[in-house]
Design a protein around this motif. Sequence first.
Motif, PDB file in Angstrom:
ATOM      1  N   TYR A   1     -11.198  73.518  91.389  1.00 29.02           N
ATOM      2  CA  TYR A   1     -10.092  73.222  92.652  1.00 29.02           C
ATOM      3  C   TYR A   1      -9.856  74.365  93.544  1.00 29.02           C
TER       4      TYR A   1
ATOM      5  N   ARG B   1      -6.926  69.790  89.846  1.00 29.98           N
ATOM      6  CA  ARG B   1      -5.627  70.303  90.086  1.00 29.98           C
ATOM      7  C   ARG B   1      -4.943  70.013  88.463  1.00 29.98           C
ATOM      8  N   ARG B   2      -4.525  69.520  88.333  1.00 30.34           N
ATOM      9  CA  ARG B   2      -3.832  67.868  87.770  1.00 30.34           C
ATOM     10  C   ARG B   2      -4.854  68.562  86.343  1.00 30.34           C
TER      11      ARG B   2
ATOM     12  N   ALA C   1      -9.409  73.902  97.515  1.00 30.91           N
ATOM     13  CA  ALA C   1      -8.252  73.201  97.907  1.00 30.91           C
ATOM     14  C   ALA C   1      -7.722  74.295  98.890  1.00 30.91           C
TER      15      ALA C   1
ATOM     16  N   MET D   1      -0.751  65.036 100.246  1.00 27.41           N
ATOM     17  CA  MET D   1      -0.989  64.730  98.959  1.00 27.41           C
ATOM     18  C   MET D   1      -1.083  62.920  98.663  1.00 27.41           C
TER      19      MET D   1
ATOM     20  N   LYS E   1      -8.752  62.286  96.699  1.00 27.14           N
ATOM     21  CA  LYS E   1      -8.081  62.223  95.483  1.00 27.14           C
ATOM     22  C   LYS E   1      -8.574  63.261  94.223  1.00 27.14           C
TER      23      LYS E   1
ATOM     24  N   HIS F   1      -6.970  66.760  94.342  1.00 28.01           N
ATOM     25  CA  HIS F   1      -5.946  66.708  92.993  1.00 28.01           C
ATOM     26  C   HIS F   1      -6.369  66.554  91.737  1.00 28.01           C
TER      27      HIS F   1
END
Length: 93
Positions: A19, A81-82, A23, A69, A75, A78
Amino acid sequence: MIYAIAQLNVTNPETMAEYRAVAGEALARHGGKVESASSDVIALDGTPTLPPVAALLSFPDKQSALEWMNDPDLKDVHALRRNAGTSDILLMA
Protein backbone atom coordinates in the motif's frame (compact mmCIF):
# COMPACT_ATOMS: atom_id res chain seq x y z
CA MET A 1 -6.61 23.29 2.45
CA ILE A 2 -8.49 20.54 4.28
CA TYR A 3 -7.14 17.70 6.41
CA ALA A 4 -7.92 14.08 7.17
CA ILE A 5 -6.63 11.91 9.98
CA ALA A 6 -5.96 8.25 9.24
CA GLN A 7 -5.77 5.83 12.16
CA LEU A 8 -4.20 2.50 11.28
CA ASN A 9 -3.77 -0.80 13.08
CA VAL A 10 -1.50 -2.84 10.82
CA THR A 11 -1.84 -6.61 11.13
CA ASN A 12 -0.35 -7.49 7.73
CA PRO A 13 2.92 -5.57 7.28
CA GLU A 14 3.59 -7.02 3.83
CA THR A 15 0.30 -5.72 2.48
CA MET A 16 0.90 -2.36 4.17
CA ALA A 17 4.27 -2.16 2.40
CA GLU A 18 2.47 -2.74 -0.91
CA TYR A 19 0.00 0.00 0.00
CA ARG A 20 2.72 2.48 0.94
CA ALA A 21 4.39 1.89 -2.42
CA VAL A 22 1.30 3.20 -4.27
CA ALA A 23 -0.47 5.39 -1.70
CA GLY A 24 1.43 8.62 -2.40
CA GLU A 25 0.70 8.51 -6.11
CA ALA A 26 -2.96 7.70 -5.41
CA LEU A 27 -3.24 10.70 -3.08
CA ALA A 28 -1.46 12.98 -5.55
CA ARG A 29 -4.03 12.15 -8.25
CA HIS A 30 -6.48 14.20 -6.21
CA GLY A 31 -4.08 16.83 -4.90
CA GLY A 32 -3.54 15.03 -1.60
CA LYS A 33 -0.40 14.22 0.32
CA VAL A 34 0.78 12.76 3.59
CA GLU A 35 1.80 15.67 5.80
CA SER A 36 3.00 13.49 8.67
CA ALA A 37 2.79 9.88 9.82
CA SER A 38 3.95 8.33 13.07
CA SER A 39 3.72 5.30 15.30
CA ASP A 40 4.50 7.57 18.28
CA VAL A 41 1.00 8.87 19.02
CA ILE A 42 0.44 10.61 22.36
CA ALA A 43 -2.81 11.78 23.94
CA LEU A 44 -2.49 15.40 25.00
CA ASP A 45 -5.76 15.39 26.91
CA GLY A 46 -8.40 12.86 27.82
CA THR A 47 -8.19 9.11 27.42
CA PRO A 48 -8.78 8.35 23.74
CA THR A 49 -8.02 4.98 22.22
CA LEU A 50 -4.69 5.60 20.52
CA PRO A 51 -4.03 4.01 17.15
CA PRO A 52 -0.74 2.19 16.60
CA VAL A 53 -0.14 4.45 13.58
CA ALA A 54 -1.64 7.82 12.67
CA ALA A 55 -1.23 9.93 9.55
CA LEU A 56 -2.25 13.47 8.72
CA LEU A 57 -3.36 13.86 5.09
CA SER A 58 -4.00 17.12 3.28
CA PHE A 59 -6.19 17.89 0.28
CA PRO A 60 -6.91 21.12 -1.58
CA ASP A 61 -10.59 20.93 -0.60
CA LYS A 62 -13.38 18.63 0.59
CA GLN A 63 -14.34 17.60 -2.94
CA SER A 64 -10.79 16.41 -3.69
CA ALA A 65 -10.75 14.24 -0.56
CA LEU A 66 -14.13 12.72 -1.44
CA GLU A 67 -13.02 12.08 -5.01
CA TRP A 68 -9.87 10.33 -3.74
CA MET A 69 -11.91 8.03 -1.50
CA ASN A 70 -14.54 7.30 -4.16
CA ASP A 71 -12.29 7.06 -7.25
CA PRO A 72 -13.15 3.71 -8.88
CA ASP A 73 -9.62 3.55 -10.33
CA LEU A 74 -8.25 3.49 -6.76
CA LYS A 75 -10.44 0.64 -5.55
CA ASP A 76 -7.46 -1.75 -5.45
CA VAL A 77 -5.29 0.79 -3.60
CA HIS A 78 -7.91 1.28 -0.88
CA ALA A 79 -8.35 -2.51 -0.70
CA LEU A 80 -4.64 -2.89 0.06
CA ARG A 81 -4.97 -0.51 3.02
CA ARG A 82 -8.06 -2.28 4.30
CA ASN A 83 -6.44 -5.70 3.91
CA ALA A 84 -3.35 -4.57 5.82
CA GLY A 85 -5.36 -4.25 9.03
CA THR A 86 -7.98 -1.83 10.24
CA SER A 87 -8.13 1.80 9.25
CA ASP A 88 -10.34 4.74 10.05
CA ILE A 89 -10.06 7.98 8.10
CA LEU A 90 -11.69 11.12 9.44
CA LEU A 91 -12.13 14.17 7.20
CA MET A 92 -12.01 17.48 9.07
CA ALA A 93 -14.51 19.28 6.84
